[in-house]
Design an enzyme around this catalytic site. Structure first.
Site, PDB file in Angstrom:
ATOM      1  N   THR A 141       0.851  -1.186   0.000  1.00  0.00           N
ATOM      2  CA  THR A 141       0.000   0.000   0.000  1.00  0.00           C
ATOM      3  C   THR A 141       0.885   1.234   0.000  1.00  0.00           C
ATOM      4  O   THR A 141       1.889   1.266   0.721  1.00  0.00           O
ATOM      5  CB  THR A 141      -0.950   0.098   1.206  1.00  0.00           C
ATOM      6  OG1 THR A 141      -1.478   1.424   1.287  1.00  0.00           O
ATOM      7  CG2 THR A 141      -0.281  -0.204   2.533  1.00  0.00           C
ATOM      8  N   ASP A 143       0.085   3.767   1.405  1.00  0.00           N
ATOM      9  CA  ASP A 143      -0.169   4.438   2.693  1.00  0.00           C
ATOM     10  C   ASP A 143       0.806   3.993   3.792  1.00  0.00           C
ATOM     11  O   ASP A 143       0.963   4.681   4.798  1.00  0.00           O
ATOM     12  CB  ASP A 143      -1.604   4.147   3.165  1.00  0.00           C
ATOM     13  CG  ASP A 143      -2.638   4.495   2.112  1.00  0.00           C
ATOM     14  OD1 ASP A 143      -2.346   5.333   1.244  1.00  0.00           O
ATOM     15  OD2 ASP A 143      -3.749   3.924   2.159  1.00  0.00           O
ATOM     16  N   GLY A 186      -2.692   8.894   1.329  1.00  0.00           N
ATOM     17  CA  GLY A 186      -2.239   8.250   2.563  1.00  0.00           C
ATOM     18  C   GLY A 186      -3.386   7.744   3.409  1.00  0.00           C
ATOM     19  O   GLY A 186      -3.179   7.195   4.479  1.00  0.00           O
ATOM     20  N   ARG A 276      -1.028  28.463  -4.679  1.00  0.00           N
ATOM     21  CA  ARG A 276      -1.414  27.491  -5.708  1.00  0.00           C
ATOM     22  C   ARG A 276      -1.461  26.103  -5.069  1.00  0.00           C
ATOM     23  O   ARG A 276      -0.651  25.791  -4.188  1.00  0.00           O
ATOM     24  CB  ARG A 276      -0.422  27.473  -6.866  1.00  0.00           C
ATOM     25  CG  ARG A 276      -0.417  28.744  -7.685  1.00  0.00           C
ATOM     26  CD  ARG A 276      -1.708  28.911  -8.485  1.00  0.00           C
ATOM     27  NE  ARG A 276      -1.665  30.070  -9.346  1.00  0.00           N
ATOM     28  CZ  ARG A 276      -2.068  31.294  -9.005  1.00  0.00           C
ATOM     29  NH1 ARG A 276      -2.537  31.526  -7.782  1.00  0.00           N
ATOM     30  NH2 ARG A 276      -2.014  32.286  -9.887  1.00  0.00           N
ATOM     31  N   ILE A 283      -1.350   9.648  -9.287  1.00  0.00           N
ATOM     32  CA  ILE A 283       0.018   9.630  -9.834  1.00  0.00           C
ATOM     33  C   ILE A 283       0.962   8.940  -8.843  1.00  0.00           C
ATOM     34  O   ILE A 283       1.948   8.327  -9.222  1.00  0.00           O
ATOM     35  CB  ILE A 283       0.466  11.075 -10.152  1.00  0.00           C
ATOM     36  CG1 ILE A 283      -0.295  11.556 -11.382  1.00  0.00           C
ATOM     37  CG2 ILE A 283       1.963  11.186 -10.357  1.00  0.00           C
ATOM     38  CD1 ILE A 283      -0.139  13.003 -11.686  1.00  0.00           C
ATOM     39  N   ARG A 285       0.417   6.331  -7.307  1.00  0.00           N
ATOM     40  CA  ARG A 285       0.276   4.867  -7.342  1.00  0.00           C
ATOM     41  C   ARG A 285       0.847   4.238  -8.611  1.00  0.00           C
ATOM     42  O   ARG A 285       1.142   3.042  -8.630  1.00  0.00           O
ATOM     43  CB  ARG A 285      -1.202   4.491  -7.223  1.00  0.00           C
ATOM     44  CG  ARG A 285      -1.808   4.987  -5.936  1.00  0.00           C
ATOM     45  CD  ARG A 285      -2.888   4.135  -5.372  1.00  0.00           C
ATOM     46  NE  ARG A 285      -3.865   3.651  -6.293  1.00  0.00           N
ATOM     47  CZ  ARG A 285      -5.173   3.589  -6.030  1.00  0.00           C
ATOM     48  NH1 ARG A 285      -5.622   4.059  -4.867  1.00  0.00           N
ATOM     49  NH2 ARG A 285      -6.015   3.067  -6.886  1.00  0.00           N
TER      50      ARG A 285
END
Ligand code: F6P
Length: 358
Positions: A141, A143, A186, A276, A283, A285
């Site tokens: 993962t 995360d 995450g 901004r 992206i 992953r």
């Protein structure tokens, strides 16, 4: 002569870089090392629900040297349809779980390797308990929130991507005298945010484990300006929460709930800075796995097959103290690996003067 063993492998939950490298390692060890057969199940546990079961037998010659480097998963995955969710109106209780277990039996599997995150591990374990499946878990993962392992496959690549984003944002922030906010994934954990934030020279890093205050953010930005710097970099994890007295509406919540934009508006309003916002999204992953992720994938895949050979089941392979070990799945699913608010990375961030919350 006895039939060779048949093992299954599936990838489950959100994809990440390095899944194909795990599959490759499993195939090399199981076929090349033990002479077993390997059945790749398509689309996670969803493949075990279809009839005929959605699968393809994997062979060594499918791994021509390229697949190791590819993002995504050649088997497909699925992050919906928890078989233990309440039954649909047209469904008997437990019907989906029973069908998955039946799918495992129809394939005649001796064991199943589930490459998944914490949610997938929990589902797989419940299925194993309900149906007597022989299960081995491989943690993956972005995360990095799976317990009892220092690293999950895919995390390092996601950190690399987020760090590179900061490297690319810094020059444009400096050129235009702006505050740039980078919103990273995450889920409920801030591992990507704090790792990339430190590596990418962020000034402010907001993570779900430590509530933030608006006053602290504004103070940090004002200090940067007083010191004569014309830009700032902020990293925000998607599920951050403000402190009760933060001076911000409760927000956060997982899945790119727009926290970056809301924070940007707040900073612009309180400081007058031009802000901004970049939402990095999926992206993180995709793309080729980093060398470290390929190494974890290789070590995990080989060890997962060896565990089956040793008859050590209901375990998850894990990385600890420079070693590939195995841990009880029961303990993995009972815990969660959040960022430690007293841990080395938080202390490092504070030591660098990064604002990381209250
Ligand atoms: O768990 C991996 C993850 O990428 C999280 O960081 C993110 O919150 C979620 O999956 C996004 O899920 P989906 O692919 O369903 O949008």
């Amino acid at each position: 002569m006895a039939e060779p063993r048949r093992i299954g492998i599936l990838t489950s939950g959100g994809d990440c870089a390095g899944l194909n490298a795990v599959i490759r390692a499993v195939v090399h060890r199981a076929i090349g090392g033990y002479g077993w057969r390997v059945i790749g199940i398509l689309d996670g546990t969803a493949g075990l629900m279809r009839r005929p079961v959605a699968c393809r037998e994997l062979a060594l010659d499918m791994f021509d040297g390229n697949i190791l480097r590819q993002g995504g998963t050649m088997l497909g995955t699925n992050s919906r349809d928890d078989p233990f969710d309440p039954p649909r109106p047209d469904e008997a209780p437990g019907a989906r779980a029973d069908r998955i277990i039946e799918g495992y039996r129809l394939l005649g599997l001796d064991a199943l390797i589930v490459v998944g995150g914490d949610g997938s591990m929990e589902i797989a374990r419940r299925l194993a308990e309900a149906g007597g499946l022989n299960l081995i878990g491989v943690p993956k993962t972005i995360d990095n929130d799976v317990a009892l392992t220092e690293n999950s496959v895919g995390f390092g690549t996601a950190v690399d991507v987020a760090t590179e984003a900061l490297d690319r944002l810094q020059p444009t922030a400096a050129s235009h005298s702006r505050v740039h906010i980078l919103q990273v994934m995450g889920r409920d954990a801030g591992h990507i945010a704090i790792n990339a934030g430190i590596a990418g020279g962020a000034d402010i890093v907001l993570i779900p484990e430590i509530p933030y205050g608006v006053a602290g953010i504004v103070e940090k930005l004002e200090r940067i300006e007083r010191q004569g710097r014309n830009f700032a970099l902020v990293v925000v994890a998607e599920a951050v929460v403000p402190a009760p007295d933060a001076g911000a509406e409760p927000d956060g919540g997982r899945r790119c709930a727009g926290i970056g934009e809301r924070l940007g508006a707040l900073i612009a309003d309180r400081t007058g800075a031009e802000v901004r916002v970049t939402v990095l999204g999926h992206i993180q992953r995709g793309g080729a796995p980093s060398p470290r992720d390929r190494l974890f994938a290789a070590a995990f895949g080989v060890r997962a097959v060896d565990l089956i050979a040793e008859g050590k089941l209901d375990r998850m392979v894990a990385w600890s103290n420079r070693d590939c070990i195995d841990v009880p799945l029961e303990e993995v699913v009972a815990r969660y690996q959040a960022v430690d608010p007293e841990g080395a990375l938080v202390r490092t961030a504070r030591g660098l003067g990064i604002y990381i919350g209250t």
